[in-house]
Design an enzyme around this catalytic site. Structure first.
Site, PDB file in Angstrom:
ATOM      1  N   CYS A  88       0.855  -1.184   0.000  1.00 34.04           N
ATOM      2  CA  CYS A  88       0.000   0.000   0.000  1.00 34.04           C
ATOM      3  C   CYS A  88       0.890   1.234   0.000  1.00 34.04           C
ATOM      4  CB  CYS A  88      -0.931   0.000   1.214  1.00 34.04           C
ATOM      5  SG  CYS A  88      -2.071   1.396   1.240  1.00 34.04           S
ATOM      6  N   CYS A 236      -3.412   7.057  -5.080  1.00 31.90           N
ATOM      7  CA  CYS A 236      -3.062   5.636  -4.952  1.00 31.90           C
ATOM      8  C   CYS A 236      -1.607   5.394  -5.352  1.00 31.90           C
ATOM      9  CB  CYS A 236      -3.990   4.744  -5.775  1.00 31.90           C
ATOM     10  SG  CYS A 236      -3.727   2.974  -5.531  1.00 31.90           S
TER      11      CYS A 236
END
Length: 308
Positions: A88, A236
């Site tokens: 992530c 992201c």
């Protein structure tokens, strides 16, 4: 009464909940082993931390672990409302900012052990963080999927730490006031990919859909649908890494050239890459802000102690 110590942050609007203590000890020689132990034997702790009534669908969790390599600052396991995430980007930026807030690290370079391999992050003096992500690559160019109600959708399949289906032509306005339509389209596309057996390498499930549009203040604006039907408020980090891999494969972005990626909320990451054989090494720079420190309490008499 069980206690879980947390620190919350957001990176470009996307929240990260870093678990500092309170989870069970995890056996395993690698971070992948530890992730599997958490998933297979202690998953109720993930649910208690991220699901209602203590959490929400948009939260991404990060479990602070002792490192498995001698030169790493720490290990981390990422998870969300439905399960576990290999890597992530925004969460790593949030992790670094949180550890700095706690006085555990100083500005400089830090290695982090993750289930998909080590990543490096540089905490700059101004508080921004540059992530040196895992190697990224485009797996398949212009794959076609039939999406009910939308016809044939064309996209690239790329790895940036998670598997992405990247769509440039979709006919939708990539704006915050159009999130419902963007979400419906992305979820339908993700479901169609699974039903039609369109996967990443070795049959890996594509669990992120990324839509693109022009942006006046960046090179591109994206909308990213994550596992669990929650959209990414940030640009992201792994999605930007996948985008860099596609740009490199198409010869549209030179090695070392900057790419400014805006997200659906208008927050921005700055990325570039270096070539490493058949892969690229993405570098993503962003900033996280601390929002809370707290102690979660788990009362086993509570019918929703382990989440709803």
């Amino acid at each position: 009464m069980k206690q879980v110590e947390i620190i919350d942050s957001h990176t470009g609007g996307e929240p990260t909940r870093l678990v500092l203590s309170g989870f069970p000890a995890l056996a395993g020689a690698t971070m992948a082993d530890k992730r599997d132990a958490l998933r297979e034997r202690h998953d109720q702790w993930r649910r208690a931390c991220l699901l209602e009534p203590r959490g929400s669908d948009v939260l991404v969790g990060a479990l602070y672990c002792e490192p498995v390599s001698p030169d790493a600052a720490c290990g981390v396991i990422f998870f969300n409302n439905t399960g576990y995430i290999g890597m992530c980007g925004h969460g790593t930026i949030g992790l670094i900012a949180s550890l700095h807030c706690l006085g555990r690290i100083a500005p400089g370079a830090h290695k982090i052990d993750t289930p998909v391999g080590p990543v490096d992050a540089v905490l700059h003096e101004d508080g921004s963080v540059t992530l040196r992500n895992v190697p990224a690559y485009r797996y398949r160019r212009q794959a076609a999927v039939e999406v009910p109600g939308h016809g044939t959708v064309i996209g690239d399949i790329a790895w940036g730490g998670n598997w992405f289906f990247l769509v440039a032509e979709h006919g939708l306005s990539v704006r915050l006031d159009n999130v419902a339509a963007l979400s419906a389209f992305s979820c339908a596309t993700m479901q169609a990919l699974e039903e039609q057996g369109i996967t990443g390498a070795d049959g890996a499930r594509i669990d992120h859909v990324e839509l693109f549009a022009d942006d006046e203040q960046a090179d591109s604006r994206n909308f990213v649908m994550c596992p669990g039907k929650a959209y990414d408020r940030s640009p992201c980090g792994t999605g930007t890494s996948a985008k860099l891999a596609c740009l490199a494969a198409d010869g549209k972005l030179a090695e070392g050239e900057q790419w400014v990626q805006a997200g659906i909320t208008g927050s921005r990451f700055v990325g570039h890459y270096q070539r490493e054989g058949d892969f690229i090494r993405p570098y993503i720079t962003g900033r996280a802000h601390i929002t809370a420190r707290a102690m979660l309490l788990i009362d086993e008499q509570d019918p929703f102690a382990w989440g709803i």
